[in-house]
Design a protein around this motif. Structure first.
Motif, PDB file in Angstrom:
ATOM      1  N   VAL A  92       0.849  -1.193   0.000  1.00  0.00           N
ATOM      2  CA  VAL A  92       0.000   0.000   0.000  1.00  0.00           C
ATOM      3  C   VAL A  92       0.882   1.239   0.000  1.00  0.00           C
ATOM      4  O   VAL A  92       1.759   1.383   0.851  1.00  0.00           O
ATOM      5  CB  VAL A  92      -0.946   0.011   1.223  1.00  0.00           C
ATOM      6  N   VAL A  93       0.652   2.154  -0.963  1.00  0.00           N
ATOM      7  CA  VAL A  93       1.396   3.402  -1.048  1.00  0.00           C
ATOM      8  C   VAL A  93       0.397   4.552  -1.008  1.00  0.00           C
ATOM      9  O   VAL A  93      -0.576   4.573  -1.777  1.00  0.00           O
ATOM     10  CB  VAL A  93       2.248   3.477  -2.338  1.00  0.00           C
ATOM     11  N   SER A  94       0.616   5.491  -0.102  1.00  0.00           N
ATOM     12  CA  SER A  94      -0.242   6.670  -0.003  1.00  0.00           C
ATOM     13  C   SER A  94       0.617   7.914  -0.205  1.00  0.00           C
ATOM     14  O   SER A  94       1.813   7.924   0.077  1.00  0.00           O
ATOM     15  CB  SER A  94      -0.975   6.709   1.340  1.00  0.00           C
ATOM     16  N   TYR A  95      -0.035   8.975  -0.710  1.00  0.00           N
ATOM     17  CA  TYR A  95       0.629  10.227  -1.048  1.00  0.00           C
ATOM     18  C   TYR A  95       0.022  11.330  -0.193  1.00  0.00           C
ATOM     19  O   TYR A  95      -1.175  11.601  -0.283  1.00  0.00           O
ATOM     20  CB  TYR A  95       0.456  10.531  -2.538  1.00  0.00           C
ATOM     21  N   TRP A  96       0.839  11.972   0.612  1.00  0.00           N
ATOM     22  CA  TRP A  96       0.388  12.948   1.600  1.00  0.00           C
ATOM     23  C   TRP A  96       0.919  14.341   1.263  1.00  0.00           C
ATOM     24  O   TRP A  96       2.085  14.505   0.911  1.00  0.00           O
ATOM     25  CB  TRP A  96       0.899  12.545   2.974  1.00  0.00           C
ATOM     26  N   ALA A  97       0.056  15.342   1.383  1.00  0.00           N
ATOM     27  CA  ALA A  97       0.430  16.743   1.166  1.00  0.00           C
ATOM     28  C   ALA A  97      -0.514  17.620   1.973  1.00  0.00           C
ATOM     29  O   ALA A  97      -1.558  17.152   2.459  1.00  0.00           O
ATOM     30  CB  ALA A  97       0.364  17.098  -0.313  1.00  0.00           C
ATOM     31  N   ILE A  98      -0.182  18.892   2.089  1.00  0.00           N
ATOM     32  CA  ILE A  98      -1.063  19.824   2.791  1.00  0.00           C
ATOM     33  C   ILE A  98      -2.399  19.903   2.063  1.00  0.00           C
ATOM     34  O   ILE A  98      -3.457  19.927   2.670  1.00  0.00           O
ATOM     35  CB  ILE A  98      -0.411  21.219   2.892  1.00  0.00           C
ATOM     36  N   THR A  99      -2.342  19.924   0.749  1.00  0.00           N
ATOM     37  CA  THR A  99      -3.532  19.901  -0.090  1.00  0.00           C
ATOM     38  C   THR A  99      -3.161  19.199  -1.393  1.00  0.00           C
ATOM     39  O   THR A  99      -1.980  19.098  -1.726  1.00  0.00           O
ATOM     40  CB  THR A  99      -4.076  21.329  -0.345  1.00  0.00           C
ATOM     41  N   HIS A 100      -4.176  18.719  -2.100  1.00  0.00           N
ATOM     42  CA  HIS A 100      -3.951  17.990  -3.352  1.00  0.00           C
ATOM     43  C   HIS A 100      -4.803  18.578  -4.466  1.00  0.00           C
ATOM     44  O   HIS A 100      -5.920  19.022  -4.218  1.00  0.00           O
ATOM     45  CB  HIS A 100      -4.375  16.522  -3.205  1.00  0.00           C
ATOM     46  N   PRO A 101      -4.308  18.503  -5.710  1.00  0.00           N
ATOM     47  CA  PRO A 101      -5.202  18.764  -6.827  1.00  0.00           C
ATOM     48  C   PRO A 101      -6.202  17.602  -6.878  1.00  0.00           C
ATOM     49  O   PRO A 101      -5.947  16.534  -6.324  1.00  0.00           O
ATOM     50  CB  PRO A 101      -4.281  18.781  -8.048  1.00  0.00           C
ATOM     51  N   GLU A 102      -7.321  17.788  -7.528  1.00  0.00           N
ATOM     52  CA  GLU A 102      -8.390  16.789  -7.464  1.00  0.00           C
ATOM     53  C   GLU A 102      -8.078  15.473  -8.157  1.00  0.00           C
ATOM     54  O   GLU A 102      -8.328  14.411  -7.612  1.00  0.00           O
ATOM     55  CB  GLU A 102      -9.673  17.381  -8.043  1.00  0.00           C
ATOM     56  N   ALA A 103      -7.574  15.490  -9.362  1.00  0.00           N
ATOM     57  CA  ALA A 103      -7.507  14.292 -10.196  1.00  0.00           C
ATOM     58  C   ALA A 103      -6.564  13.214  -9.669  1.00  0.00           C
ATOM     59  O   ALA A 103      -6.953  12.068  -9.495  1.00  0.00           O
ATOM     60  CB  ALA A 103      -7.119  14.670 -11.622  1.00  0.00           C
TER      61      ALA A 103
END
Length: 180
Positions: A149-160
């Motif tokens: 399982v790989v997840s991508y974390w950021a303060i905010t994300h673009p939608e797509a």
């Protein structure tokens, strides 16, 4: 110093990790110190120790990243920092354009510590790797957990899809250190 709560991109949810926070814990004339705290890190996959040195494609495993774009500019810097102690620094002339290695007088110092339910990743980044400040910033993390399982974390994300380079993600600010 301000704490930034990162969010997992909804198209790539984590297995067990429940929260990640990033914050600057120190900044002086020589070093920027950043800390990421990962909650419920029981299934976190930590890359094996490899020793200091530049390496590409660190984002393919657990990796912590910082993107910095000088206020009003198009160019930006991407820093990739791995618990393996490998690192990378790139500069871009614009959105995913004109990528080149960013020089560094010294290598970043990276340390990973794991507690009973959390992990802490600290990075000390040489000041000369950073772009001109103040800068818009994006604190991010790529988290690999057992089971692939790989997840991508950021303060905010673009939608797509996850895209840490997207201009809409540069929502924090990094100011120069205050002089004593």
């Amino acid at each position: 110093m301000q704490t930034h709560r990162l969010k997992a991109h909804p198209a790539h949810p984590p297995a067990r990790v429940s929260a990640i926070e990033a914050r600057v814990i120190g900044f002086d004339a020589d070093w920027l110190r950043v800390r990421w705290r990962i909650e419920d890190a029981h299934s976190l996959v930590v890359p094996a120790f490899a020793g200091r040195g530049r390496a590409d494609e660190l984002w393919r495993a657990t990796c912590f990243e910082l993107f910095l774009r000088p206020v009003g500019g198009e160019a930006y810097v991407e820093l990739n920092l791995s618990p393996s102690e490998r690192w990378a620094a790139y500069e871009f002339t614009g959105y995913r354009d004109g990528m080149s290695d960013r020089p560094a007088s010294r290598e970043p110092d990276c340390t990973m510590r794991q507690g009973s339910s959390f992990a802490i990743f600290d990075a000390a980044i040489p000041r000369d790797v950073l772009p001109a400040l103040p800068a818009s910033a994006n604190f991010t993390a790529v988290i690999e957990e057992h089971g692939g399982v790989v997840s991508y974390w950021a303060i905010t994300h673009p939608e797509a899809k996850p895209d840490f380079h997207d201009q809409s993600c540069f929502v924090a600010e990094l100011a120069p250190p205050r002089r004593a």
